[in-house]
Design a protein around this motif. Structure first.
Motif, PDB file in Angstrom:
ATOM      1  N   PHE A  12       0.840  -1.204   0.000  1.00 32.53           N
ATOM      2  CA  PHE A  12       0.000   0.000   0.000  1.00 32.53           C
ATOM      3  C   PHE A  12       0.872   1.250   0.000  1.00 32.53           C
ATOM      4  CE2 PHE A  12      -1.913   3.437   2.523  1.00 32.53           C
ATOM      5  CZ  PHE A  12      -3.006   3.746   1.720  1.00 32.53           C
ATOM      6  N   ALA A  13       1.949   1.242   0.798  1.00 35.04           N
ATOM      7  CA  ALA A  13       2.829   2.404   0.871  1.00 35.04           C
ATOM      8  C   ALA A  13       3.440   2.708  -0.493  1.00 35.04           C
ATOM      9  CB  ALA A  13       3.933   2.156   1.907  1.00 35.04           C
ATOM     10  N   TYR A  14       3.916   1.670  -1.184  1.00 34.19           N
ATOM     11  CA  TYR A  14       4.519   1.878  -2.505  1.00 34.19           C
ATOM     12  C   TYR A  14       3.460   2.258  -3.537  1.00 34.19           C
ATOM     13  CZ  TYR A  14       9.362   0.627  -1.574  1.00 34.19           C
ATOM     14  OH  TYR A  14      10.666   0.644  -1.132  1.00 34.19           O
ATOM     15  N   GLY A  15       2.289   1.653  -3.444  1.00 35.74           N
ATOM     16  CA  GLY A  15       1.222   1.998  -4.367  1.00 35.74           C
ATOM     17  C   GLY A  15       0.734   3.422  -4.170  1.00 35.74           C
ATOM     18  N   PHE A  16       0.623   3.844  -2.902  1.00 31.42           N
ATOM     19  CA  PHE A  16       0.209   5.216  -2.592  1.00 31.42           C
ATOM     20  C   PHE A  16       1.209   6.218  -3.167  1.00 31.42           C
ATOM     21  CE2 PHE A  16       0.300   9.036  -0.036  1.00 31.42           C
ATOM     22  CZ  PHE A  16      -1.042   9.335   0.178  1.00 31.42           C
ATOM     23  N   ALA A  17       2.504   5.955  -2.944  1.00 33.96           N
ATOM     24  CA  ALA A  17       3.528   6.867  -3.441  1.00 33.96           C
ATOM     25  C   ALA A  17       3.455   7.021  -4.953  1.00 33.96           C
ATOM     26  CB  ALA A  17       4.913   6.372  -3.020  1.00 33.96           C
ATOM     27  N   ALA A  18       3.176   5.929  -5.655  1.00 36.25           N
ATOM     28  CA  ALA A  18       3.163   5.972  -7.119  1.00 36.25           C
ATOM     29  C   ALA A  18       1.860   6.543  -7.668  1.00 36.25           C
ATOM     30  CB  ALA A  18       3.388   4.568  -7.673  1.00 36.25           C
ATOM     31  N   LEU A  19       0.735   6.157  -7.088  1.00 38.41           N
ATOM     32  CA  LEU A  19      -0.562   6.562  -7.635  1.00 38.41           C
ATOM     33  C   LEU A  19      -0.922   7.984  -7.235  1.00 38.41           C
ATOM     34  CD1 LEU A  19      -2.929   5.621  -9.341  1.00 38.41           C
ATOM     35  CD2 LEU A  19      -3.994   4.721  -7.278  1.00 38.41           C
ATOM     36  N   VAL A  20      -0.930   8.262  -5.924  1.00 32.71           N
ATOM     37  CA  VAL A  20      -1.231   9.622  -5.471  1.00 32.71           C
ATOM     38  C   VAL A  20      -0.095  10.565  -5.857  1.00 32.71           C
ATOM     39  CG1 VAL A  20      -1.854  11.031  -3.462  1.00 32.71           C
ATOM     40  CG2 VAL A  20      -2.570   8.642  -3.575  1.00 32.71           C
ATOM     41  N   GLY A  21       1.101  10.000  -6.003  1.00 33.73           N
ATOM     42  CA  GLY A  21       2.241  10.802  -6.427  1.00 33.73           C
ATOM     43  C   GLY A  21       2.403  10.902  -7.924  1.00 33.73           C
ATOM     44  N   CYS A  22       1.315  10.725  -8.673  1.00 31.58           N
ATOM     45  CA  CYS A  22       1.423  10.723 -10.141  1.00 31.58           C
ATOM     46  C   CYS A  22       1.953  12.045 -10.685  1.00 31.58           C
ATOM     47  CB  CYS A  22       0.074  10.382 -10.770  1.00 31.58           C
ATOM     48  SG  CYS A  22      -1.242  11.594 -10.456  1.00 31.58           S
ATOM     49  N   GLY A  23       1.755  13.131  -9.958  1.00 29.97           N
ATOM     50  CA  GLY A  23       2.266  14.420 -10.406  1.00 29.97           C
ATOM     51  C   GLY A  23       3.777  14.515 -10.382  1.00 29.97           C
ATOM     52  N   SER A  24       4.425  13.547  -9.720  1.00 33.92           N
ATOM     53  CA  SER A  24       5.896  13.520  -9.712  1.00 33.92           C
ATOM     54  C   SER A  24       6.444  12.693 -10.864  1.00 33.92           C
ATOM     55  CB  SER A  24       6.400  12.930  -8.392  1.00 33.92           C
ATOM     56  OG  SER A  24       6.126  11.531  -8.324  1.00 33.92           O
ATOM     57  N   GLY A  25       5.584  12.135 -11.684  1.00 36.29           N
ATOM     58  CA  GLY A  25       6.001  11.286 -12.794  1.00 36.29           C
ATOM     59  C   GLY A  25       6.384  12.083 -14.020  1.00 36.29           C
ATOM     60  N   PRO A  26       6.702  11.391 -15.109  1.00 37.89           N
ATOM     61  CA  PRO A  26       7.255  12.062 -16.286  1.00 37.89           C
ATOM     62  C   PRO A  26       6.272  12.933 -17.044  1.00 37.89           C
ATOM     63  CG  PRO A  26       6.838   9.750 -16.760  1.00 37.89           C
ATOM     64  CD  PRO A  26       6.611   9.927 -15.281  1.00 37.89           C
ATOM     65  N   VAL A  27       4.963  12.744 -16.858  1.00 33.97           N
ATOM     66  CA  VAL A  27       3.992  13.525 -17.622  1.00 33.97           C
ATOM     67  C   VAL A  27       4.179  15.019 -17.364  1.00 33.97           C
ATOM     68  CG1 VAL A  27       1.548  13.999 -17.984  1.00 33.97           C
ATOM     69  CG2 VAL A  27       2.325  11.644 -17.712  1.00 33.97           C
ATOM     70  N   VAL A  28       4.275  15.403 -16.096  1.00 31.29           N
ATOM     71  CA  VAL A  28       4.406  16.814 -15.742  1.00 31.29           C
ATOM     72  C   VAL A  28       5.719  17.388 -16.263  1.00 31.29           C
ATOM     73  CG1 VAL A  28       4.761  18.402 -13.818  1.00 31.29           C
ATOM     74  CG2 VAL A  28       2.875  16.767 -13.747  1.00 31.29           C
ATOM     75  N   TRP A  29       6.817  16.684 -16.006  1.00 28.38           N
ATOM     76  CA  TRP A  29       8.128  17.225 -16.373  1.00 28.38           C
ATOM     77  C   TRP A  29       8.291  17.313 -17.888  1.00 28.38           C
ATOM     78  CZ3 TRP A  29       8.772  18.984 -11.908  1.00 28.38           C
ATOM     79  CH2 TRP A  29       8.524  18.228 -10.762  1.00 28.38           C
ATOM     80  N   CYS A  30       7.840  16.291 -18.604  1.00 26.41           N
ATOM     81  CA  CYS A  30       7.958  16.313 -20.068  1.00 26.41           C
ATOM     82  C   CYS A  30       7.041  17.363 -20.673  1.00 26.41           C
ATOM     83  CB  CYS A  30       7.652  14.931 -20.641  1.00 26.41           C
ATOM     84  SG  CYS A  30       8.922  13.699 -20.275  1.00 26.41           S
ATOM     85  N   ARG A  31       5.871  17.567 -20.065  1.00 28.20           N
ATOM     86  CA  ARG A  31       4.972  18.593 -20.594  1.00 28.20           C
ATOM     87  C   ARG A  31       5.576  19.985 -20.395  1.00 28.20           C
ATOM     88  NH1 ARG A  31       0.219  21.723 -18.787  1.00 28.20           N
ATOM     89  NH2 ARG A  31      -1.075  22.097 -20.625  1.00 28.20           N
ATOM     90  N   ALA A  32       6.195  20.224 -19.243  1.00 25.77           N
ATOM     91  CA  ALA A  32       6.817  21.526 -19.007  1.00 25.77           C
ATOM     92  C   ALA A  32       7.899  21.806 -20.046  1.00 25.77           C
ATOM     93  CB  ALA A  32       7.402  21.568 -17.600  1.00 25.77           C
ATOM     94  N   ILE A  33       8.740  20.825 -20.306  1.00 24.54           N
ATOM     95  CA  ILE A  33       9.803  21.006 -21.305  1.00 24.54           C
ATOM     96  C   ILE A  33       9.210  21.187 -22.694  1.00 24.54           C
ATOM     97  CG2 ILE A  33      11.760  19.894 -22.435  1.00 24.54           C
ATOM     98  CD1 ILE A  33      12.409  20.853 -19.644  1.00 24.54           C
ATOM     99  N   THR A  34       8.209  20.385 -23.019  1.00 20.00           N
ATOM    100  CA  THR A  34       7.617  20.437 -24.354  1.00 20.00           C
ATOM    101  C   THR A  34       6.952  21.780 -24.619  1.00 20.00           C
ATOM    102  OG1 THR A  34       7.263  18.048 -24.358  1.00 20.00           O
ATOM    103  CG2 THR A  34       5.943  19.346 -25.883  1.00 20.00           C
ATOM    104  N   LEU A  35       6.299  22.354 -23.610  1.00 21.05           N
ATOM    105  CA  LEU A  35       5.629  23.636 -23.801  1.00 21.05           C
ATOM    106  C   LEU A  35       6.622  24.784 -23.906  1.00 21.05           C
ATOM    107  CD1 LEU A  35       2.552  23.439 -21.379  1.00 21.05           C
ATOM    108  CD2 LEU A  35       2.565  23.257 -23.865  1.00 21.05           C
ATOM    109  N   ARG A  36       7.724  24.697 -23.201  1.00 23.58           N
ATOM    110  CA  ARG A  36       8.656  25.824 -23.135  1.00 23.58           C
ATOM    111  C   ARG A  36       9.704  25.808 -24.251  1.00 23.58           C
ATOM    112  NH1 ARG A  36       9.722  29.058 -18.709  1.00 23.58           N
ATOM    113  NH2 ARG A  36       7.522  28.663 -18.263  1.00 23.58           N
TER     114      ARG A  36
END
Length: 421
Positions: A109-133
């Motif tokens: 549960f601890a690892y699943g929580f970190a990954a699922l609720v922590g989805c904003g720390s994944g590559p989608v956000v970082w790649c989108r920031a680079i792609t837009l800028r």
């Protein structure tokens, strides 16, 4: 040209923020630190090694689901809020792991929580920031941001082992929780300001920037290019994800000493960083599928060498050849998504594609180990990986030319003889 050369100089703080987010987010910390906890958790609770390693399968599946969710959440919330919340969830997840009292369900549960609720720390956000800028230097900017995975692989394992040995595994989890809170969260709060929510949240709202174009996720899924990219990434990542954790024991089985096998692993890690930076540099100048062939075909040759009984230096060179491809996969996925589907709906389309990466990352090690355990599997596993690399190299040129729009930056030049279909 002057504007293109100034992009990295103008936004280097944003790039380093994304690098720290990648290094300390859901796609890096769990994978690179779990090995340090295997022995102490076995001693504390009597858990088996496969049971402990299964936390990574849980984590990667949740990362994949979270990537899809993140693409849609960005329609309502800013990247700044998503990144800060996601990185904080990583910290909470590791604090929960530190409180484990012998329950595997709680640990998962601890690892699943970190990954699922922590989805904003994944590559989608970082790649989108680079792609837009970024436009003209998008490839190298993505490479520098995603090199965070290599930095995490170099720094986090020895750091975690040292804390485990010196202060215990619970303290090590607390240390891992503090890293994103103290480093990545403040950087994200400062340098992700000003990014809009996904404009596609309001289908009636016109784009205010002519450079931001893109097909909808529904139209993307209907495109052969989406499925070609997805299948290519899955077969490539199955090979890479299975290769990494099994390399040292496989080479030891072939007669290499532990130190010689570790040297090959180090060659792989060093080549990963070189491959990532090199790919980013050339993506800004040449057609992406053509560039990919120069990383995937050497990786296939490396697997062919490893399928035999290589000498120590040959094994190190072959592992480095595969490492070049390992440094390319996430950069290539983000770059191809932006180039072929545009930037307007990048987050949601990239999230869908990244689910394939996460699923392959979770299942690749298990499948590789299963094949390796079959009669003759020590050769067969590497040959299968070789075939997958060749298939990816041959399939990607079928994507054809980048879609031509007046809004999007022009197609990079191609060497003579490298004209896409």
């Amino acid at each position: 040209m002057a504007e293109a050369r100034s992009e990295l100089g103008r936004d280097w703080k944003l790039v380093l923020t994304c690098t720290s987010g990648v290094a300390l987010g859901a796609m890096s910390i769990p994978i690179y630190t779990i090995g340090a906890f295997v022995r102490p958790l076995q001693e504390a609770f009597g858990w088996s090694r496969p049971a402990i390693q299964a936390s990574i399968l849980v984590s990667q599946l949740c990362v994949g689901i979270g990537a899809i969710a993140c693409g849609w959440l960005l329609r309502r919330y800013s990247m700044r809020a998503m990144a800060a919340t996601g990185l904080s969830a990583i910290a909470i997840g590791f604090l929960l792991a530190a409180l484990s009292g012998g329950s595997l369900a709680w640990f998962y549960f601890a690892y699943g929580f970190a990954a699922l609720v922590g989805c904003g720390s994944g590559p989608v956000v970082w790649c989108r920031a680079i792609t837009l800028r970024f436009e003209k230097q998008r490839g190298i900017a993505l490479a520098i941001a995603l090199i965070g995975t290599g930095l995490a692989g170099l720094i986090l394992p020895p750091l975690t082992v040292a804390v485990v040995d010196g202060a215990g595994w619970r303290t090590a989890y607390v240390m891992l929780a503090l890293l994103p809170l103290c480093i990545a969260v403040p950087a994200a709060l400062v340098h992700l300001r000003g990014f809009p929510r996904d404009r596609s949240a309001d289908p009636e709202a016109p784009a205010t920037a002519t450079s931001e174009w893109g097909v909808t996720p529904r139209d993307a899924v209907r495109s052969y290019r989406f499925w070609l990219i997805l299948l290519s990434v899955i077969v490539l990542y199955l090979s890479l994800a299975g290769f990494v954790p099994n390399l040292i024991p496989a080479l030891e089985d072939k007669g290499l000493t532990p130190s010689e096998a570790a040297m090959a692993q180090s060659s792989f890690a060093a080549a990963l960083i070189v491959g990532r930076l090199g790919l980013g540099y050339f993506l800004d100048r040449y057609w992406a599928p053509f560039v990919a062939q120069f990383t995937l075909l050497p990786a296939a040759a490396g697997c062919l060498l490893l399928s035999g009984t290589p000498a120590p230096m040959t094994a190190a060179a072959a592992a480095a050849m595969v490492g070049l491809a390992s440094g390319a996969e996430l950069d290539l996925l983000a770059y191809l998504t932006a180039r072929y589907f545009g930037r307007l709906h990048f987050a949601r389309i990239y999230g869908l594609l990244y689910f394939g990466v996460a699923a392959a990352a979770g299942s690749g090690p298990v499948l590789f180990a299963w094949v390796y355990g079959l009669p003759g599997g020590g050769r067969t596993a590497f040959l299968i990986a070789m075939v997958f690399f060749v298939a990816g190299a041959l399939a990607l040129p079928m994507l054809g030319r980048y879609p031509g729009t007046a809004a999007e930056d022009s197609e990079p030049s191609l060497p003579k003889g490298a004209i896409p279909r």
